[in-house]
Design an enzyme around this catalytic site. Structure first.
Site, PDB file in Angstrom:
ATOM      1  N   SER A 138     -34.842  -3.033  11.115  1.00 47.55           N
ATOM      2  CA  SER A 138     -36.196  -3.240  11.640  1.00 47.55           C
ATOM      3  C   SER A 138     -37.167  -2.297  10.952  1.00 47.55           C
ATOM      4  O   SER A 138     -36.784  -1.204  10.509  1.00 47.55           O
ATOM      5  CB  SER A 138     -36.207  -2.978  13.148  1.00 47.55           C
ATOM      6  OG  SER A 138     -37.529  -2.955  13.649  1.00 47.55           O
ATOM      7  N   TYR A 148     -33.809   3.223  19.843  1.00 51.98           N
ATOM      8  CA  TYR A 148     -33.797   1.977  19.081  1.00 51.98           C
ATOM      9  C   TYR A 148     -34.166   2.243  17.625  1.00 51.98           C
ATOM     10  O   TYR A 148     -33.482   1.795  16.700  1.00 51.98           O
ATOM     11  CB  TYR A 148     -34.781   0.987  19.714  1.00 51.98           C
ATOM     12  CG  TYR A 148     -34.895  -0.346  19.003  1.00 51.98           C
ATOM     13  CD1 TYR A 148     -34.093  -1.417  19.374  1.00 51.98           C
ATOM     14  CD2 TYR A 148     -35.821  -0.544  17.979  1.00 51.98           C
ATOM     15  CE1 TYR A 148     -34.202  -2.644  18.736  1.00 51.98           C
ATOM     16  CE2 TYR A 148     -35.939  -1.762  17.336  1.00 51.98           C
ATOM     17  CZ  TYR A 148     -35.127  -2.808  17.727  1.00 51.98           C
ATOM     18  OH  TYR A 148     -35.231  -4.022  17.084  1.00 51.98           O
TER      19      TYR A 148
END
Length: 254
Positions: A138, A148
């Site tokens: 990401s 994350y």
């Protein structure tokens, strides 16, 4: 016929990977938690493309689930040529606001599973002299604001380390760094606010992300960002002091 195994294949980018790979003539192994949903995707794929589709229901946050997929990757009778580490989710809360069970599941899906499945796939790929590992990271990996983001940064570092170690083997490693993608990833209560917070121009279509990722695999490219604007944003984030990338919001992926 080349076989590709896709995790998180029941929806979103995983489903799009399955479609593009099957359309290109690959047999696909679909990994996901819901057999019913995998069966639906498989039915549609086979009907549209005529390619064989194998179902492998597994929860990659569990050791039992990861072992089941690892065993399939080690099957020399039907060797997998492309592993797509796509499965993932976001919590939308800071580390202190979540439970340890939630954080452990997040760690297992983003770090343990890609490492374990890649470890299972590589020996056969290296022995055969060809293969590819594709991990969906990401643009959040360029930030420093959540577990994350930390997991996604690990995926990029892991891929870069693999690429160096695999040089000359015929096996490649690629990480794709999408930004916001129009999938069901942001449908949860924890992440749904992001749909209103970001303009339409910030969102990518799954098709363009997957097309860019698979093109990068064919080129043997190690890291790809499938959007010029996100590539620029990621580069700028890398130039900023870490303290400026520690904002609370983090879930930037599909």
């Amino acid at each position: 016929m080349a076989i590709a195994l896709v995790t998180g294949a029941s929806s979103g980018l995983g489903e799009e990977f399955a479609w593009q790979l099957a359309t290109a003539g690959h047999e696909v192994v679909l990994v996901g938690r819901s057999r019913d949903r995998l069966s639906e995707v498989a039915h549609n794929l086979t009907g549209a493309t005529g390619m064989a589709v194998e179902l492998l229901p597994a929860d990659l946050t569990t050791e039992v689930g990861r072992q089941a997929v690892a065993s399939r990757l080690g099957d020399d009778a039907r060797p997998v040529s492309l592993l797509v580490n796509n499965a993932g989710f976001g919590l939308g809360e800071g580390f202190a606001a979540t439970t340890w069970e939630q954080e452990r599941a997040l760690l297992d899906i983003h770090v343990t599973a890609p490492a374990q499945l890649t470890h299972a796939a590589l020996p056969g790929m290296i022995a055969r002299g060809h293969g590819a590992i594709l991990t969906v990271s990401s643009i959040a990996s360029r930030l420093g604001n959540s577990t994350y983001a930390a997991h996604k940064r690990w995926q990029v570092e892991f891929t870069q380390a693999l690429a160096g170690q695999l040089a000359g083997t015929g096996v490649t490693a690629t990480a794709v760094l999408p930004g916001l993608v129009r999938t069901h990833f942001h449908d949860s209560d924890a992440l749904s606010h992001m749909r209103a917070e970001f303009p339409d121009q910030a969102w990518l279509d799954p098709e363009e992300v997957v097309t860019a990722a698979l093109a990068a695999v064919r080129r043997g490219q190690t890291v790809v960002t499938p959007s010029a604007r996100y590539a620029v944003a990621g580069a700028l984030a890398g130039l900023l002091p870490t303290r400026m990338t520690r904002g609370r919001r983090s879930q930037q992926r599909d």
